[in-house]
Write an enzyme that holds these catalytic residues in place. Structure first.
Site, PDB file in Angstrom:
ATOM      1  N   LYS A 272      48.846  -8.182  38.397  1.00 43.05           N
ATOM      2  CA  LYS A 272      48.574  -7.633  39.757  1.00 43.05           C
ATOM      3  C   LYS A 272      47.375  -6.994  39.472  1.00 43.05           C
ATOM      4  CE  LYS A 272      53.604  -7.604  40.539  1.00 43.05           C
ATOM      5  NZ  LYS A 272      52.817  -9.545  40.799  1.00 43.05           N
ATOM      6  N   CYS A 273      46.108  -7.564  39.582  1.00 41.04           N
ATOM      7  CA  CYS A 273      45.006  -6.052  38.411  1.00 41.04           C
ATOM      8  C   CYS A 273      44.146  -6.945  40.132  1.00 41.04           C
ATOM      9  CB  CYS A 273      44.792  -6.041  37.902  1.00 41.04           C
ATOM     10  SG  CYS A 273      42.776  -5.241  37.615  1.00 41.04           S
ATOM     11  N   GLY A 274      42.989  -6.610  40.258  1.00 41.28           N
ATOM     12  CA  GLY A 274      41.698  -6.965  40.983  1.00 41.28           C
ATOM     13  C   GLY A 274      40.997  -7.948  40.628  1.00 41.28           C
TER      14      GLY A 274
ATOM     15  N   THR B  63      42.401 -10.086  37.994  1.00 38.91           N
ATOM     16  CA  THR B  63      43.511 -10.963  38.613  1.00 38.91           C
ATOM     17  C   THR B  63      43.113 -12.201  38.506  1.00 38.91           C
ATOM     18  OG1 THR B  63      45.719  -9.481  38.050  1.00 38.91           O
ATOM     19  CG2 THR B  63      45.763 -11.847  38.127  1.00 38.91           C
TER      20      THR B  63
END
Length: 160
Positions: free
Chosen positions: A35-37, A39
């Site tokens: 859930k990371c930018g 990803t």
């Protein structure tokens, strides 16, 4: 002298795996999060895996929840996300800490082998990448913003 083959880690299925099984391969070790930018880099990492695996290359993914709680799931959720969303085929490992007292010994070694910007050891965010040569030694450290496509250019040189 220590190299990556001296370490082991629990894989995403819960099995302890010696990294010696990757002997003589070029490795890209990445702390990942769902859930990371960054990803979407899973897509590029998988493309590298598919493009270079036959030439002795492997991506090793290590989920980490130390940055903004961006890997909240358990191993089964992480495995399913990677498989269903990005069709990941490269080896994935159980969640680890990469910084602090509980940092996995592999990450302690990686960080001391190749320091980051301005000589710092600490990992600043998800998708920090370490390139390991066929001798098990760290040759490069990449920032989260360094794309898999950029790393592919370095791989081409290393793999011949």
């Amino acid at each position: 002298m220590t190299n990556i083959y001296d370490f082991s880690a629990r894989d995403i299925e819960g099995n302890e795996r010696s990294l010696a099984e990757f002997r003589d391969k070029v490795l890209l070790v990445v702390n990942v999060a769902s859930k990371c930018g960054f990803t979407p880099q899973y897509k590029g990492l998988e493309a590298l895996q598919r493009a270079y695996q036959a030439r002795g290359f492997e991506v090793l993914g290590f989920p980490c929840d130390q940055f903004g709680h961006q890997e909240p799931g358990d191993e089964a959720e992480i495995r399913d996300f990677c498989s269903l969303t990005y069709e990941v085929t490269f080896p994935m490992f159980a969640k680890v800490d990469v910084n602090g007292e509980r940092a996995h010994p592999l990450y302690r070694w990686l960080k001391s082998s190749k320091k980051g910007l301005l000589g710092t050891e600490g990992i600043k965010w998800n998708f920090t990448k370490f390139l390991v040569d066929r001798h098990g030694e760290v040759v490069e450290r990449y920032a989260p913003t360094d794309t898999p496509e950029k790393i592919g250019k370095d791989l081409s040189k290393m793999l011949g």
